[in-house]
Design a protein around this motif. Structure first.
Motif, short mmCIF file in Angstrom:
data_model
loop_
_atom_site.label_atom_id
_atom_site.label_comp_id
_atom_site.label_asym_id
_atom_site.label_seq_id
_atom_site.Cartn_x
_atom_site.Cartn_y
_atom_site.Cartn_z
N UNK A 1 29.72 -79.35 6.19
CA UNK A 1 29.22 -78.04 6.64
C UNK A 1 29.95 -76.90 5.96
N UNK A 2 31.27 -77.04 5.83
CA UNK A 2 32.03 -75.97 5.17
C UNK A 2 31.64 -75.85 3.70
N UNK A 3 31.52 -76.99 3.03
CA UNK A 3 31.14 -76.95 1.60
C UNK A 3 29.77 -76.28 1.42
N UNK A 4 28.85 -76.61 2.33
CA UNK A 4 27.52 -76.00 2.25
C UNK A 4 27.58 -74.50 2.50
N UNK A 5 28.32 -74.09 3.54
CA UNK A 5 28.45 -72.66 3.86
C UNK A 5 29.17 -71.89 2.77
N UNK B 1 25.32 -65.14 -1.09
CA UNK B 1 25.06 -64.03 -0.18
C UNK B 1 24.07 -64.28 0.90
N UNK B 2 23.94 -65.51 1.40
CA UNK B 2 22.93 -65.80 2.41
C UNK B 2 23.49 -66.02 3.81
N UNK C 1 33.06 -72.11 10.04
CA UNK C 1 32.98 -73.45 9.43
C UNK C 1 34.33 -73.88 8.86
N UNK C 2 35.10 -72.92 8.35
CA UNK C 2 36.42 -73.27 7.83
C UNK C 2 37.35 -73.69 8.95
N UNK C 3 37.30 -72.95 10.05
CA UNK C 3 38.13 -73.30 11.21
C UNK C 3 37.78 -74.67 11.75
N UNK C 4 36.49 -74.97 11.86
CA UNK C 4 36.06 -76.28 12.34
C UNK C 4 36.50 -77.40 11.39
N UNK C 5 36.44 -77.11 10.09
CA UNK C 5 36.86 -78.12 9.10
C UNK C 5 38.34 -78.45 9.27
#
Length: 350
Positions: free
Chosen positions: A280-284, A291-292, A301-305
């Motif tokens: 998920x983080x890589x995708x985000x 810019x989406x 997503x970084x915190x969850x990773x």
């Protein structure tokens, strides 16, 4: 010169009781040594996973700083083109500063964990320890009934309970044996006199003394019966205490076995959660570059990773901690299906 023999007639047989108690004391000491060895392994597990977590946190901090720096540079370019707001640019700069501060803290924690493990292993400071994430965990079906049976056979607590029960029985038997304190005594002696010490012992056979009798107390004002009642009362207190300690021990073992049984599933969940959070983080991250998505979604997503990776290491630590705690309580190796033993006599001679 006199030789005297004093033998209680109805007293307790102290030698017999010591022959029953001392083997239990030796078995208790041996079990305590083996449990202490397993406790050392458990402490090593604690320090190892502390270092492993510190290394992983340092790696995460480096990656986060690198990503934050890249995102900040991209955000500056987008700001110059008017594609993002100043608030988003400031947020990216703040993320980079936070990542730099986090990296500094992780470096200090890593050095501390490295030093502690080196000191525990008695390694020189020049040695650099690189912990490896355990790829496999032993698969063992441990039931409470089996663990309890082995613990009651091998554990130092079980030996301690038996020894204390025997000592309480011994105290009662000693007090009852003293109720009829009748002692048989015999004395054989030779006497001689002269003006000098050497001459006095030359003709000992001239004066001989032989004495045989019984020593019987007439009155003790209920003192011995009082000792019996005190000993019996102490035994009842000890039995009650041992029952409570046994219940606490059984409960501790039950909870430990149940947690170990659930830990396999918890570990599988943590592995999958780590994979999902990383993807998920890589995708985000890639989506933010075009810019989406907003900075809030990216930060979340970084915190969850990061949390998922730490949670996986924590669940892995729990598994090995439960494993070695069960080994310490049961003194049984469920991996190799054998008792944990050691040549105590050989160790004592070293």
């Amino acid at each position: 010169v006199a030789l005297t023999l004093n033998q209680p007639v109805f007293g307790v047989n102290h030698t017999k009781w010591r022959r029953r108690i001392e083997p239990e004391r030796y078995a208790e000491a041996k079990a305590a040594f083996l449990s202490a060895s397993e406790d050392v392994a458990l402490q090593a597990i604690d320090l190892y996973f502390s270092l492993l977590l510190a290394v992983e946190n340092h790696r995460i901090a480096l990656q986060n700083l690198d990503n934050a720096s890249r995102l900040y540079e991209v955000a500056r370019e987008k700001r110059e083109m008017g594609q993002i707001s100043r608030n988003d640019l400031l947020q990216m700069e703040l993320n980079r500063l936070d990542a730099t501060s986090e990296l500094t803290d992780c470096e200090s924690a890593l050095k501390q964990a490295m030093f502690t493990l080196r000191a525990f292993l008695d390694l020189p400071e020049s040695v650099d320890i690189s912990p490896v994430m355990p790829a496999r965990t032993p698969c063992a079906e441990i039931t409470y009934a089996d663990a309890l049976e082995r613990a009651l056979t091998n554990n130092k607590f079980a030996r301690n309970v038996r020894r204390r029960q025997l000592e309480a029985d011994y105290a009662v038997a000693s007090a009852k044996g003293d109720l009829r304190e009748i002692s048989l005594f015999a004395r054989v002696g030779f006497t001689g006199t002269d003006s000098g010490i050497g001459q006095a012992y030359r003709r000992l056979h001239d004066n001989q003394g032989v004495e045989l009798g019984l020593s019987i107390p007439l009155l003790d004002w209920g003192k011995r019966r009082g000792k019996v009642k005190v000993a019996e009362s102490n035994r009842r207190v000890m039995e009650s205490r041992l029952r409570q300690e046994s219940l606490d021990f059984n409960q501790q073992l039950f909870v430990l076995v149940e947690r170990f049984g659930n830990q396999q599933q918890q570990l599988s969940i943590a592995v999958r959660a780590d994979e999902i959070a990383r993807q998920r983080y890589n995708t985000n991250f890639e989506t933010f570059m075009i810019g989406k998505i907003s900075t809030l979604d990216l930060n979340d997503s970084q915190t969850k990773k990061d949390e998922s990776k730490r949670q996986y290491i924590n669940e892995l630590y729990k598994f090995w901690s439960y494993w070695y705690r069960i080994r310490s309580l049961t003194l049984y190796d469920y991996g190799n299906l054998c008792d944990i033993n050691a040549d105590i006599e050989k160790i004592c001679r070293m």
